[in-house]
Design a protein around this motif. Sequence first.
Motif, PDB file in Angstrom:
ATOM      1  N   LEU A   1       1.003   4.030  -3.020  1.00 46.94           N
ATOM      2  CA  LEU A   1       0.683   5.422  -2.703  1.00 46.94           C
ATOM      3  C   LEU A   1       1.806   6.352  -3.157  1.00 46.94           C
ATOM      4  N   LEU A   2       3.051   5.940  -2.946  1.00 46.31           N
ATOM      5  CA  LEU A   2       4.176   6.728  -3.433  1.00 46.31           C
ATOM      6  C   LEU A   2       4.182   6.796  -4.950  1.00 46.31           C
ATOM      7  N   CYS A   3       3.838   5.683  -5.588  1.00 47.28           N
ATOM      8  CA  CYS A   3       3.751   5.687  -7.055  1.00 47.28           C
ATOM      9  C   CYS A   3       2.682   6.670  -7.534  1.00 47.28           C
ATOM     10  N   SER A   4       1.547   6.681  -6.847  1.00 39.77           N
ATOM     11  CA  SER A   4       0.471   7.605  -7.233  1.00 39.77           C
ATOM     12  C   SER A   4       0.914   9.054  -7.064  1.00 39.77           C
ATOM     13  N   GLY A   5       1.608   9.336  -5.948  1.00 42.95           N
ATOM     14  CA  GLY A   5       2.105  10.693  -5.730  1.00 42.95           C
ATOM     15  C   GLY A   5       3.132  11.108  -6.769  1.00 42.95           C
TER      16      GLY A   5
ATOM     17  N   THR B   1       0.830  -1.211   0.000  1.00 40.48           N
ATOM     18  CA  THR B   1       0.000   0.000   0.000  1.00 40.48           C
ATOM     19  C   THR B   1       0.860   1.255   0.000  1.00 40.48           C
ATOM     20  N   THR B   2       1.919   1.258   0.825  1.00 41.33           N
ATOM     21  CA  THR B   2       2.820   2.413   0.862  1.00 41.33           C
ATOM     22  C   THR B   2       3.493   2.635  -0.489  1.00 41.33           C
ATOM     23  N   SER B   3       3.929   1.553  -1.115  1.00 33.72           N
ATOM     24  CA  SER B   3       4.603   1.664  -2.416  1.00 33.72           C
ATOM     25  C   SER B   3       3.674   2.227  -3.485  1.00 33.72           C
TER      26      SER B   3
END
Length: 231
Positions: free
Chosen positions: A85-89, A81-83
Amino acid sequence: MEWRKCYLDVILVPLGFFITIAYHVWLWHKVRTQPLTTIIGTNARGRRFWVSAMMKDNDKKNILAVQSLRNTIMGSTLMATTSILLCSGLAAVISSTYSVKKPLNDTVYGAHGEFMVALKYVTLLTIFLFSFFCHSLSIRFINQVNILINTPQDATSIVTPEYVYELLEKGFLLNTVGNRLFHIGLPLLLWIFGPVLVFLCSVTMVPVLYNLDFVFGTGKGKNENHDDDFV
C-alpha cells in the motif's frame, strides 16, 4: 551552489543509513557467535524444540501447530499489505504532476530540486518493495511448514523435524528482514521534511532496537557457538 543546497542530504542521510546498517551487521555477528544473548537466537532455539514437540505428538497438537503458524502468516500478510500500500501511494506521488515539495521549500533544510525529490521517493519505493518481497516469501515458506508439520512420522519418512525446522527458520528469517527493511524505511519517510530528521531518527532507532534485540539479565550462552541453528 548545488553543493550548498544538498550537502546536508549527502552527509546526514548516508551517515544515518550507515549507522543502522553497521548495527545490523554487528547484530548478525552476535547471532552467529553468541546466539543465546540475542532474542533472535533464543527464539530460534525455542522454535527448534517447538517443531520437534509438535511433530512428536502430532495427533494431540496438530491443531495447536496450525493455529500458531496461521497467526504468524497473518502477521506477515499484514506487513506485506502495508508495504505494498505504501508502494502504491509512493508510485502515485511519483507519477503525479503536483509538486509536493513547494510547501516545504522555506521550512526545512536540504535540497528541494526535482532530482532530489525523485531520489527520496524512489529510495522509499525500493525499500518498501523489498520489504513486500521478503514478507511474501516468508508467507510461502510458513505455508509449506503448515502442511508438512502434520506429516505422519515413521522410519521411512522423508519429511523430518529438522527439515521442517529449516523451512520455518527461512520463513522467520525473511520475516525479520522484511520487518527491518520496513523499519529502515520509516526514518527515510522523514527525508521529505529534511535530512536532519533522518539522521536523528536513525540514531534514536539504534538504542531502541538494541533493547529489543538482546537478552538482558542472563549469562546463558555467552560463550556458546550454535551456528547450526541458523540458515
